[in-house]
Structure formats: structure tokens, C-alpha cells
Design an enzyme around this catalytic site. Structure first.
Site, PDB file in Angstrom:
ATOM      1  N   ALA A  54       0.817  -0.850  -0.071  1.00 23.09           N
ATOM      2  CA  ALA A  54       0.039  -0.228  -0.081  1.00 23.09           C
ATOM      3  C   ALA A  54       0.506   1.297  -0.589  1.00 23.09           C
ATOM      4  O   ALA A  54       1.798   1.062   0.694  1.00 23.09           O
ATOM      5  CB  ALA A  54      -0.909   0.004   1.258  1.00 23.09           C
ATOM      6  N   ASP A  55       0.074   1.999  -0.553  1.00 21.11           N
ATOM      7  CA  ASP A  55       1.325   3.794  -0.733  1.00 21.11           C
ATOM      8  C   ASP A  55      -0.183   5.040  -0.240  1.00 21.11           C
ATOM      9  O   ASP A  55      -0.994   4.398  -0.885  1.00 21.11           O
ATOM     10  CB  ASP A  55       2.170   3.987  -1.763  1.00 21.11           C
ATOM     11  CG  ASP A  55       2.803   4.936  -1.461  1.00 21.11           C
ATOM     12  OD1 ASP A  55       4.241   4.295  -0.769  1.00 21.11           O
ATOM     13  OD2 ASP A  55       3.076   5.775  -0.896  1.00 21.11           O
TER      14      ASP A  55
END
Length: 179
Positions: A54-55
Site C-alpha cells: 500500500a502507499d
């Protein structure tokens, strides 16, 4: 964890700035590229596991702002954002055995109150780790909520992950259920 997933957090040893500088990415593309790179990197080492990368990026006036390295940088960023609207774009990628299964993203718009310098000083005294650990210098689930006048978008996206679409992909992939 709150959604009932048994997970282990493993930091991906990737150079995020090199990825960012290595392509002419729009913010949405960059978020997906970073989430995918993290998941792919870990997935190649843990081939039997589902791996989620995730980012999140913060976009203000068409510029990507990064996490602050110091309290002073966080204060400067918060002063820039006060009274203004910025976007948070969150992405997640799901991998298994080094192969991408799914990716998705979502976006939220947040408008800060035009707070005084004194208010920001008090906030900074209370914010703790959020100043340098959160891209905006705030954690909405904590005292950072006091900074905002309005929010448009999904709560989980603001926290850093398009959780509901990810759970849908996991349900479909791991449990054999269709949408």
C-alpha cells in the site's frame, strides 16, 4: 487487523524516491507503482502468502508532498495546507508468488480550517509521531481530526488504504466468492 485479517507487517526495502524519479508519473500512477513495487518485492520472498502493498500520496496545488523528516518540516507543511484543500490518493496491490492479482486506488479531498499559528503550535505539541509518520503530518483518527473543516471521501482511504475494494478482492481470490 480490525477487519479480521491475520497479517504480518514486513517493510519493503525499496527506494521509493528512485521509483518516483524514474518515471513521469501522475500522482495516481505513482501511488499504484509504489504499492505494486512493495507488494511484488515482498511477494517474491513469501511466495505462498497473499501480500498487500500500500502507499499514499498527498497532492497539493499539483505537487506531491512527502512525509516530513523533522517537526519543523511538518510545521511548514501544515502552515501551507491550512485553509486549503488537498488530495490524498491511496493505493493497494495484492500479490501472490510474485504475480499481481489485483490493484486499486481511491482518492479523498480534505479541507483544513484556516487555523492560527497558536492553534498549530498546540496541535504540534499533541500530534507526536503523526508529524513525521503521516504524509500530511496528521492522523485523522487522532488529534489530527481537529484540523479539518470538511472531508470528501472514504475514511479508510484517508488512513492510507482503499480497504473495502481490497477486502472484496481478497474475498473473491481467497474465498472463491464473486463480487
Amino acid at each position: 487487523k480490525g477487519a479480521g485479517l491475520a497479517l504480518e507487517a514486513i517493510p519493503a526495502d525499496i527506494d521509493e524516491r528512485a521509483i518516483e524519479e524514474g518515471g513521469a508519473y501522475a500522482p495516481q500512477e505513482l501511488t499504484l507503482a509504489l504499492a505494486s513495487a512493495k507488494a511484488e518485492h515482498i511477494s517474491k520472498k513469501h511466495t505462498e502468502s497473499y501480500v498487500i502493498g500500500a502507499d499514499q500520496v498527498l497532492v497539493f496545488e499539483n505537487e506531491i508532498l512527502h512525509k516530513a523528516n523533522t517537526t519543523q518540516e511538518a510545521e511548514s507543511k501544515l502552515k501551507k495546507l491550512r485553509g486549503q484543500t488537498h488530495r490524498l490518493i491511496s493505493a493497494a496491490s495484492l500479490y501472490k508468488g510474485g504475480q499481481k492479482i489485483w490493484d486499486g486506488q481511491d482518492e479523498a479531498q480534505l479541507t483544513m480550517h484556516n487555523v492560527s499559528d497558536r492553534f498549530l503550535e498546540r496541535y504540534i505539541e499533541k500530534a507526536g509521531k503523526a508529524l513525521e509518520q503521516c504524509v500530511g503530518g496528521y492522523a485523522l483518527e487522532d488529534v489530527g481530526a481537529w484540523l479539518f473543516e470538511s472531508i470528501e471521501g472514504d475514511y479508510f482511504t484517508i488512513l492510507g488504504m482503499p480497504l473495502l475494494p481490497l477486502l472484496g478482492a481478497l474475498r473473491q481470490e481467497a474465498m472463491g466468492e464473486g463480487e
